[in-house]
Structures are given as structure tokens and as C-alpha cells.
Enzyme design. Structure first.
Site, PDB file in Angstrom:
ATOM      1  N   LYS A  47       0.608  -7.906  -8.309  1.00  0.00           N
ATOM      2  CA  LYS A  47       0.930  -8.299  -6.934  1.00  0.00           C
ATOM      3  C   LYS A  47      -0.022  -9.390  -6.460  1.00  0.00           C
ATOM      4  O   LYS A  47       0.401 -10.375  -5.847  1.00  0.00           O
ATOM      5  CB  LYS A  47       0.885  -7.076  -6.004  1.00  0.00           C
ATOM      6  CG  LYS A  47       2.062  -6.124  -6.232  1.00  0.00           C
ATOM      7  CD  LYS A  47       1.899  -4.781  -5.529  1.00  0.00           C
ATOM      8  CE  LYS A  47       3.059  -3.863  -5.920  1.00  0.00           C
ATOM      9  NZ  LYS A  47       2.922  -2.496  -5.384  1.00  0.00           N
ATOM     10  N   GLN A  65      -1.024   1.451  -2.197  1.00  0.00           N
ATOM     11  CA  GLN A  65      -0.403   1.739  -3.491  1.00  0.00           C
ATOM     12  C   GLN A  65      -0.245   3.253  -3.673  1.00  0.00           C
ATOM     13  O   GLN A  65      -1.181   4.025  -3.422  1.00  0.00           O
ATOM     14  CB  GLN A  65      -1.266   1.132  -4.611  1.00  0.00           C
ATOM     15  CG  GLN A  65      -0.685   1.245  -5.999  1.00  0.00           C
ATOM     16  CD  GLN A  65       0.504   0.317  -6.249  1.00  0.00           C
ATOM     17  OE1 GLN A  65       0.777  -0.603  -5.475  1.00  0.00           O
ATOM     18  NE2 GLN A  65       1.231   0.566  -7.310  1.00  0.00           N
ATOM     19  N   ASP A  67       6.087  -2.586   2.733  1.00  0.00           N
ATOM     20  CA  ASP A  67       6.749  -1.669   1.796  1.00  0.00           C
ATOM     21  C   ASP A  67       7.975  -1.014   2.440  1.00  0.00           C
ATOM     22  O   ASP A  67       8.816  -0.452   1.742  1.00  0.00           O
ATOM     23  CB  ASP A  67       5.782  -0.540   1.391  1.00  0.00           C
ATOM     24  CG  ASP A  67       5.170  -0.742   0.010  1.00  0.00           C
ATOM     25  OD1 ASP A  67       5.786  -1.432  -0.823  1.00  0.00           O
ATOM     26  OD2 ASP A  67       4.079  -0.177  -0.221  1.00  0.00           O
TER      27      ASP A  67
HETATM   28  N1  LIG Z   1       3.071   1.355  -2.117  1.00  0.00           N
HETATM   29  C1  LIG Z   1       3.673   1.118  -3.289  1.00  0.00           C
HETATM   30  N2  LIG Z   1       4.621   0.157  -3.368  1.00  0.00           N
HETATM   31  C2  LIG Z   1       5.239  -0.108  -4.559  1.00  0.00           C
HETATM   32  O1  LIG Z   1       6.115  -0.999  -4.625  1.00  0.00           O
HETATM   33  C3  LIG Z   1       4.854   0.642  -5.726  1.00  0.00           C
HETATM   34  C4  LIG Z   1       3.871   1.622  -5.569  1.00  0.00           C
HETATM   35  N3  LIG Z   1       3.310   1.855  -4.360  1.00  0.00           N
HETATM   36  N4  LIG Z   1       3.477   2.366  -6.633  1.00  0.00           N
HETATM   37  C5  LIG Z   1       4.027   2.174  -7.961  1.00  0.00           C
HETATM   38  C6  LIG Z   1       5.401   1.549  -7.941  1.00  0.00           C
HETATM   39  C7  LIG Z   1       5.756   0.866  -9.234  1.00  0.00           C
HETATM   40  N5  LIG Z   1       5.895  -0.551  -8.918  1.00  0.00           N
HETATM   41  C8  LIG Z   1       6.114  -1.551  -9.881  1.00  0.00           C
HETATM   42  C9  LIG Z   1       5.940  -2.893  -9.622  1.00  0.00           C
HETATM   43  C10 LIG Z   1       6.106  -3.854 -10.625  1.00  0.00           C
HETATM   44  C11 LIG Z   1       6.465  -3.503 -11.897  1.00  0.00           C
HETATM   45  C12 LIG Z   1       6.594  -4.540 -12.949  1.00  0.00           C
HETATM   46  O2  LIG Z   1       6.299  -5.697 -12.739  1.00  0.00           O
HETATM   47  N6  LIG Z   1       7.044  -4.189 -14.159  1.00  0.00           N
HETATM   48  C13 LIG Z   1       7.184  -5.112 -15.286  1.00  0.00           C
HETATM   49  C14 LIG Z   1       6.277  -4.732 -16.438  1.00  0.00           C
HETATM   50  C15 LIG Z   1       4.917  -4.183 -16.059  1.00  0.00           C
HETATM   51  C16 LIG Z   1       4.164  -3.549 -17.228  1.00  0.00           C
HETATM   52  O3  LIG Z   1       4.079  -4.194 -18.306  1.00  0.00           O
HETATM   53  O4  LIG Z   1       3.652  -2.419 -17.064  1.00  0.00           O
HETATM   54  C17 LIG Z   1       8.601  -5.090 -15.792  1.00  0.00           C
HETATM   55  O5  LIG Z   1       9.307  -4.098 -15.548  1.00  0.00           O
HETATM   56  O6  LIG Z   1       9.006  -6.063 -16.440  1.00  0.00           O
HETATM   57  C18 LIG Z   1       6.659  -2.159 -12.165  1.00  0.00           C
HETATM   58  C19 LIG Z   1       6.499  -1.217 -11.155  1.00  0.00           C
HETATM   59  C20 LIG Z   1       5.647  -0.728  -7.596  1.00  0.00           C
HETATM   60  N7  LIG Z   1       5.406   0.425  -6.977  1.00  0.00           N
END
Ligand SMILES: Nc1nc(=O)c2c([nH]1)NC[C@@H]1CN(c3ccc(C(=O)N[C@@H](CCC(=O)O)C(=O)O)cc3)C=[N+]21
Length: 295
Positions: A52, A96, A119
Site C-alpha cells: 500500500k 490493518q 476502507d
Molecule cells: N483494514 C484492512 N484493509 C484491507 O484492505 C485489508 C486488511 N485490512 N487486511 C488484510 C486484507 C488483505 N488485503 C490484500 C491486499 C492486497 C493483496 C495483493 O496485492 N495481493 C497480490 C499478491 C500479494 C502477495 O504476493 O502476497 C495478488 O493477489 O496478486 C492481497 C490482499 C487487504 N486487506
């Protein structure tokens, strides 16, 4: 079968946002500033928050990362939130999730100023979303809507089956797909751990959205021909052949389900990158003091 390429679309969105930021700079305006609080040192959470911050740099936002120890009390976290609420320099911030067990997540989410709640988790914003009012839409569901829209996937009159009722994905997704407007106007079934005969339901679905966190859960037999399949699952499985020692996998048996689906999101490169792009979008809207409504 067509891949819903979240990686590519998220790049497009980031380019659009970067162009808006450039305009702000040219006009001598303050650029958007996103802050993130992370409590504890869970590896996956640190990775997401890191992404982020990197994305903020990429589009020209200012960002602040606040790391608090795993032993942080609810009172200490609430104090930090009040500081961010009062800080005119911060346009939006997130806490988070998940939080350590001594902290009540709902109390924390309710403490965030709804105008800075990028969020979209504050009950006021969540309620507005359910009532078709303009508000911040939670980033993951928002990213899915944006993908469906940009690929011209029809949702009106379709049967959408959501698997998983989490507060951050399944529940809001079920509301959004059934709302008036586009993308929306869908007939929604929200399934969860008490759902009986789930295959009987999923095989009726035009659109399936899985947000479970169970690798390979959704098999080809559970999906009808030409269904649209959105995979929100992200599970780390150890894999010594990779540089990091793990790879991430979704809820969908991609190899087999992709042979039947009309559209499908990959993992990685699907919903995950869209989540980050839409968090930036919400922060831009917060800076502009705007909210989104469906058309
Ligand atoms: N307050 C809060 N807001 C959120 O939006 C929030 C949170 N807490 N806690 C956890 C989850 C999970 N989340 C992700 C964000 C980006 C990827 C992401 O970029 N994933 C990549 C790969 C990442 C990797 O390699 O691990 C993909 O799918 O291609 C995944 C998961 C946001 N979250």
C-alpha cells in the site's frame, strides 16, 4: 475463457490516479495523504501494508506507516486513531486487520472519522452503502465491481453466489451486487459455513465470488458452464522452489474451473492488486471530499 486481469486494470487505475495527482500538483494543491496503522508483526499483514505504501509512492500520494507493537492496548490504539482523526494533513487512513485479540475490532472501526474511513468499514459508511447512498466502498468489493465493469460483465438479472460472509468482503459484496444500479441489480445468495448442499447452489450461479481462504475449495463440478468466477482467496502455502519460500493460492481450482468459466480472476494478479488500487481511489475521493455512488 477470458482472464479478468486485475494486475493490468490496477495499473490503468493507478495511472489515472497519478494523472489526477499531477493536476493537483500543477494547481499548487496538496496531494492526497494516506496513513496506515499496523499492530503487530504478522508477515502477510506487513507485506500488504508495504504494498500500500509503495502504491502511494507510485501515484504521487504522501503516505505514513504507523507500526505499533503486538502488545498495544485498545486504549493506546484508540488514542492514535484520535490523533489521525484530528490531523488535517491526513486525508484518509486504515487500520490493518486482523488486530491482536486484546483489541475489540468493532470499537476500533467505530473510532475512525467516517470522512477519513477509506476502507469503508465504519458502521455509518457501511450503512450508507447498504442504503444506496454515496460513501466509501470497501476496497476489495469495490475492486471487484470495477473489474466487472471494465470487462463489461453483465450483472443485471444474474444470479450471484457469494461464498463467505466476512465483514470486509463477503457481506459487503452480497449487498453491492444486489443494490440498484451498475454493476448491481443481481439476485444474490450469500452462503457460509452453515449452508447446506452448497454445490446445488453454486451450480445455479451465473457469477461466483469466493472469499473463504481455503485453497482449491471451488472445483469444476461446482460451477456451471460459462460462469463468471471471482477468487478473493489468498492463502500462503510453503513452496521451497520459490525465492520467498511460499506462494499464494486462491480458493478456486483454477486449472479445471478456468476450462468452464467465461471470465475468471487469477491468484495472484486478480482481486489483490485491485484492492490496493481502489484504496488509493478512495483516498483520492477523500482528498476531494467526494464519495462514490453507483450509476
Ligand atoms: N483494514 C484492512 N484493509 C484491507 O484492505 C485489508 C486488511 N485490512 N487486511 C488484510 C486484507 C488483505 N488485503 C490484500 C491486499 C492486497 C493483496 C495483493 O496485492 N495481493 C497480490 C499478491 C500479494 C502477495 O504476493 O502476497 C495478488 O493477489 O496478486 C492481497 C490482499 C487487504 N486487506
Amino acid at each position: 475463457m477470458e482472464i479478468l486481469d486485475g494486475k493490468k486494470v490496477s495499473e490503468d487505475i493507478k495511472n489515472e490516479i497519478a494523472a489526477e495527482v499531477q493536476k493537483m500538483k500543477d494547481n499548487g494543491e496538496k496531494v492526497p495523504h494516506l496513513a496506515a496503522i499496523i499492530v503487530g508483526n504478522d508477515g502477510a499483514s506487513l507485506t500488504y501494508v508495504g504494498s500500500k505504501v509503495k502504491a502511494c509512492e507510485r501515484v504521487g500520494f504522501e503516505s505514513t506507516l504507523i507500526k505499533m507493537p503486538n502488545t498495544t492496548s485498545e486504549t493506546e490504539l484508540l488514542k492514535k486513531i484520535k490523533e489521525l482523526n484530528a490531523d488535517d494533513n491526513i486525508d484518509g487512513f486504515i487500520v490493518q486487520l486482523p488486530l491482536p485479540k486484546q483489541i475489540d475490532t468493532q470499537e476500533v472501526l467505530m473510532a475512525i472519522d467516517p470522512n477519513k474511513d477509506v476502507d469503508g468499514f465504519h458502521p455509518e459508511n457501511f450503512g450508507k452503502m447498504a442504503l444506496d447512498m454515496t460513501t466509501f466502498i470497501p476496497a476489495t468489493p469495490f475492486g471487484i465491481l470495477e473489474l466487472l465493469e471494465r470487462y463489461g460483465v453483465e450483472t443485471q438479472g444474474k444470479h450471484t453466489v457469494v461464498i463467505g460472509r466476512s465483514h470486509i468482503v463477503g457481506r459487503p459484496m452480497s449487498i453491492l451486487m444486489g443494490r440498484k444500479g451498475f454493476p448491481g441489480n443481481s439476485t444474490v445468495t450469500l452462503t457460509h459455513s452453515y449452508t447446506k448442499n452448497i454445490s446445488q447452489i453454486t451450480t445455479q450461479a451465473d457469477i461466483i465470488i469466493t472469499a473463504l481462504g481455503v485453497p482449491n475449495y471451488l472445483k469444476a463440478e461446482m460451477v456451471k458452464d460459462d460462469a463468471v468466477v471471482i477468487d478473493v482467496g489468498i492463502t500462503r502455502v510453503s513452496d521451497d522452489s520459490t525465492e520467498k519460500g511460499y506462494r499464494i493460492t486462491g480458493d478456486v481450482d483454477f486449472e479445471n474451473v478456468s476450462k468452464k468459466a467465461s471470465f475468471i480472476t487469477p491468484v495472484p494478479g486478480g482481486v489483490g492488486p485491485m484492492t490496493i488500487a481502489m484504496l488509493l481511489k478512495n483516498t483520492l475521493l477523500a482528498r476531494e471530499q467526494k464519495r462514490l455512488k453507483m450509476r
